[in-house]
Scaffold this motif. Structure first.
Motif, mmCIF file in Angstrom:
data_model
loop_
_atom_site.group_PDB
_atom_site.id
_atom_site.type_symbol
_atom_site.label_atom_id
_atom_site.label_comp_id
_atom_site.label_asym_id
_atom_site.label_seq_id
_atom_site.Cartn_x
_atom_site.Cartn_y
_atom_site.Cartn_z
ATOM 1 N N SER A 143 0.830 -1.199 0.000
ATOM 2 C CA SER A 143 0.000 0.000 0.000
ATOM 3 C C SER A 143 0.872 1.259 0.000
ATOM 4 O O SER A 143 2.005 1.257 0.465
ATOM 5 N N ILE A 144 0.307 2.313 -0.552
ATOM 6 C CA ILE A 144 0.977 3.605 -0.619
ATOM 7 C C ILE A 144 0.323 4.505 0.429
ATOM 8 O O ILE A 144 -0.907 4.664 0.427
ATOM 9 N N PRO A 145 1.112 5.092 1.326
ATOM 10 C CA PRO A 145 0.537 5.950 2.366
ATOM 11 C C PRO A 145 -0.263 7.122 1.788
ATOM 12 O O PRO A 145 0.035 7.624 0.701
ATOM 13 N N THR A 146 -1.260 7.543 2.523
ATOM 14 C CA THR A 146 -2.107 8.658 2.140
ATOM 15 C C THR A 146 -1.265 9.907 1.890
ATOM 16 O O THR A 146 -0.326 10.191 2.627
ATOM 17 N N GLY A 147 -1.633 10.633 0.854
ATOM 18 C CA GLY A 147 -0.960 11.887 0.528
ATOM 19 C C GLY A 147 0.102 11.746 -0.544
ATOM 20 O O GLY A 147 0.577 12.738 -1.088
ATOM 21 N N PHE A 148 0.515 10.520 -0.854
ATOM 22 C CA PHE A 148 1.528 10.290 -1.878
ATOM 23 C C PHE A 148 0.864 9.982 -3.220
ATOM 24 O O PHE A 148 -0.132 9.279 -3.274
ATOM 25 N N ALA A 200 2.703 18.141 -0.147
ATOM 26 C CA ALA A 200 2.574 19.007 1.022
ATOM 27 C C ALA A 200 3.932 19.415 1.597
ATOM 28 O O ALA A 200 4.124 20.549 2.014
ATOM 29 N N ASP A 201 4.898 18.492 1.605
ATOM 30 C CA ASP A 201 6.210 18.797 2.170
ATOM 31 C C ASP A 201 7.358 18.350 1.260
ATOM 32 O O ASP A 201 8.501 18.268 1.690
ATOM 33 N N CYS A 202 7.052 18.058 0.000
ATOM 34 C CA CYS A 202 8.047 17.710 -1.020
ATOM 35 C C CYS A 202 8.872 16.478 -0.623
ATOM 36 O O CYS A 202 10.073 16.438 -0.813
ATOM 37 N N VAL A 203 8.211 15.459 -0.081
ATOM 38 C CA VAL A 203 8.889 14.216 0.283
ATOM 39 C C VAL A 203 8.790 13.234 -0.886
ATOM 40 O O VAL A 203 7.696 12.983 -1.378
ATOM 41 N N LEU A 204 9.936 12.708 -1.328
ATOM 42 C CA LEU A 204 9.952 11.658 -2.343
ATOM 43 C C LEU A 204 10.025 10.316 -1.626
ATOM 44 O O LEU A 204 10.592 10.218 -0.533
ATOM 45 N N ALA A 205 9.462 9.272 -2.247
ATOM 46 C CA ALA A 205 9.431 7.969 -1.590
ATOM 47 C C ALA A 205 9.334 6.845 -2.600
ATOM 48 O O ALA A 205 8.997 7.063 -3.764
ATOM 49 N N LEU A 206 9.611 5.632 -2.112
ATOM 50 C CA LEU A 206 9.399 4.434 -2.919
ATOM 51 C C LEU A 206 9.219 3.238 -2.002
ATOM 52 O O LEU A 206 9.667 3.233 -0.862
ATOM 53 N N ARG A 207 8.514 2.247 -2.521
ATOM 54 C CA ARG A 207 8.374 0.969 -1.836
ATOM 55 C C ARG A 207 9.535 0.119 -2.329
ATOM 56 O O ARG A 207 9.647 -0.170 -3.513
ATOM 57 N N VAL A 208 10.436 -0.251 -1.445
ATOM 58 C CA VAL A 208 11.615 -1.020 -1.832
ATOM 59 C C VAL A 208 11.189 -2.424 -2.246
ATOM 60 O O VAL A 208 10.433 -3.094 -1.535
ATOM 61 N N GLY A 209 11.661 -2.830 -3.417
ATOM 62 C CA GLY A 209 11.342 -4.155 -3.936
ATOM 63 C C GLY A 209 12.595 -4.982 -4.151
ATOM 64 O O GLY A 209 13.723 -4.492 -3.973
ATOM 65 N N HIS A 210 12.402 -6.201 -4.559
ATOM 66 C CA HIS A 210 13.523 -7.108 -4.796
ATOM 67 C C HIS A 210 14.501 -6.537 -5.835
ATOM 68 O O HIS A 210 15.721 -6.700 -5.701
ATOM 69 N N TRP A 216 8.792 1.080 3.178
ATOM 70 C CA TRP A 216 8.378 2.332 2.555
ATOM 71 C C TRP A 216 9.456 3.345 2.918
ATOM 72 O O TRP A 216 9.621 3.707 4.069
ATOM 73 N N LEU A 217 10.229 3.773 1.927
ATOM 74 C CA LEU A 217 11.399 4.618 2.140
ATOM 75 C C LEU A 217 11.084 6.050 1.732
ATOM 76 O O LEU A 217 10.726 6.306 0.581
#
Length: 142
Positions: free
Chosen positions: A4-9, A33-43, A95-96
């Motif tokens: 799942s992807i957290p709310t707001g992303f 909202a706060d310019c945060v980049l993210a990704l779900r780390v995969g294999h 979730w990074l």
């Protein structure tokens, strides 16, 4: 592990060819909202030890730094120096998030720090210096 992807992303589409290629390994996300980049780390992001590859982590930090400076600092920039401290292993399923703070902004150089975090725990700390470039509009995503 959750996908799942957290709310707001929302999905983030980088503009540089290299970052577009990285996004093919797994979607990149941004919280405006706060310019945060993210990704779900995969294999596909792992090394032979089954943890996130250090190059991936450094690349995410560099991109988040440049992108945040372009948006918040209203400047087009290129990285001139970056130091990285790997503090904890990042595992598949994590979730990074990349949190950036602009430490000092001058006319020619901008200093900033990025913390890569999993559930609030710091996994990597990057400190960097960026050179301001002449450009028609602020832009940078690594």
């Amino acid at each position: 592990m959750t996908d799942s992807i957290p709310t707001g992303f929302a999905p983030w589409r980088p503009s540089s060819p290299f970052m577009e290629h990285l996004a093919e390994l797994g979607a990149l996300y941004k919280r405006d909202a706060d310019c945060v980049l993210a990704l779900r780390v995969g294999h596909a992001h792992t090394n032979m030890h089954s943890i996130a590859h250090g190059g991936l982590l450094a690349t995410l930090a560099d991109s988040a730094l440049g992108h945040t400076i372009a948006e918040q600092g209203q400047a087009s920039v290129v990285t001139v120096q970056m130091s990285v401290e790997y503090l904890n292993p990042v595992k598949p399923g994590d979730w990074l998030e990349a949190h950036v703070h602009i430490d000092k902004q001058g006319r020619r150089l901008i200093y900033a720090t990025c913390l890569l975090q999993v559930e609030g725990r710091v996994m990597l700390k990057a400190s960097a210096v960026f050179a301001v470039r002449a450009a028609p509009a602020p832009a940078s995503d690594g």
